[in-house]
Design a protein around this motif. Structure first.
Motif, PDB file in Angstrom:
ATOM      1  N   GLU A   5       0.935  -1.253   0.085  1.00 49.02           N
ATOM      2  CA  GLU A   5       0.198   0.100  -0.108  1.00 49.02           C
ATOM      3  C   GLU A   5       0.985   1.241  -0.005  1.00 49.02           C
ATOM      4  O   GLU A   5       0.652   2.220  -0.831  1.00 49.02           O
ATOM      5  N   GLU A  19      -7.252  -0.856   1.320  1.00 49.48           N
ATOM      6  CA  GLU A  19      -7.600  -0.431   2.241  1.00 49.48           C
ATOM      7  C   GLU A  19      -8.700  -1.285   3.120  1.00 49.48           C
ATOM      8  O   GLU A  19      -8.589  -1.644   4.289  1.00 49.48           O
ATOM      9  N   HIS A  44      -8.181  -2.826   6.702  1.00 49.00           N
ATOM     10  CA  HIS A  44      -8.817  -2.388   7.710  1.00 49.00           C
ATOM     11  C   HIS A  44     -10.084  -3.075   8.048  1.00 49.00           C
ATOM     12  O   HIS A  44     -10.759  -2.831   9.169  1.00 49.00           O
TER      13      HIS A  44
END
Length: 281
Positions: A205, A244, A248
């Motif tokens: 990322e 993401e 997450h």
């Protein structure tokens, strides 16, 4: 009432001692540089369970992830990953929230130091200095150079005669170079299958954010605003949004269209992205 206060005092002292011990264990990892991941392991924090707050502030100076949570008496023990978007001292409390929605309360500061990549006060990289070396001249230098060039030419002719260049099996053309999409495909498939570690996901990322921030010319934009712009971009957004979600929102793997995610990278050379990922967590 007289019996409750000593008990509350003892719990407070015990919690404070646990926090001091936790801070002492994590002290060696409270410094990092801009863009590099830092970790705080075994950090004991009081109150109900904490998680990373959604990144909604465009001027956010750090990104925080809670990688592991363990019960620790009436508190919880955390492994926290973070990387700074700007240099300075940052309090990670502002990037956390309670899972049950309750206030943070008397949560102790979680201060980390993010150092700049360049030395203090320097805003540009050092100028490249080229060492010209000692100068040679004269007739001997010319003769030596001519002999060397002639020798290399002779070697090239002989080599081409005895070792002709081989053609590829398809139409005699050279093999097509590997694209960035082909380098990324096993990583994306590993993330989809859940075999890629959190450290490797975080490194990937970070590399994608650095690449798209430079390509979209967002270096002078506030980090939080730059991330928001990258999310909305038709090319950068799909894979960044999926990264993401993998980081997450852990849970059962959801099917993704790998070809669609990698379409913006199909015609790019692999060297534009630093794919040196960390080991398994």
């Amino acid at each position: 009432m007289t019996h409750r206060r000593p008990a509350e005092l003892l719990r407070t002292v015990a919690c404070a001692l646990a926090l001091l011990a936790s801070a002492d264990r994590a002290r060696a990892q409270t410094e990092t540089t801009v863009g590099m991941t830092g970790t705080l392991e075994g950090l004991v924090l009081p109150g109900s369970e904490l998680e990373a707050a959604p990144l909604t502030d465009r001027k956010a100076k750090a990104v925080v992830r809670v990688s592991r949570v363990y019960p620790h008496g009436t508190a919880f023990r955390y492994d926290i990953e973070y990387f700074g978007l700007e240099p300075g001292t940052h309090d990670l409390r502002q990037y956390l929230k309670r899972k049950d929605g309750s206030p943070l309360g008397e949560l102790p500061p979680i201060a980390v130091q993010v150092k700049p990549v360049l030395p203090p006060g320097q805003v540009q990289p050092n100028k490249l200095e080229i060492d010209t070396g000692s100068r040679l001249g004269g007739y001997r230098f010319l003769v030596t150079g001519a002999i060397a060039v002639w020798g290399l030419g002779l070697i090239a002719v002989v080599a081409s005669f005895f070792f002709p260049r081989r053609k590829s099996a398809v139409g005699g053309a050279d093999r097509r170079p590997v694209s960035l999409a082909e380098r990324l495909q096993p990583l994306v498939e590993g993330a989809t299958a859940g075999t890629l570690s959190r450290a490797q996901l975080a490194d990937l990322e970070r590399a994608l954010l650095a690449y798209w921030r430079k390509r979209l010319k967002l270096e002078g934009v506030e980090p939080g605003e730059a991330i928001e712009a990258m999310r909305k971009d038709s090319q950068a957004g799909p894979l960044l949004s999926q990264m993401e979600a993998w980081l997450h929102r852990p849970g059962p793997a959801q099917p993704v269209d790998v070809a669609a995610l990698l379409a913006p990278y199909r015609n790019l050379p692999p060297e534009v992205l630093d794919l040196e990922l960390g080991g398994a967590a």
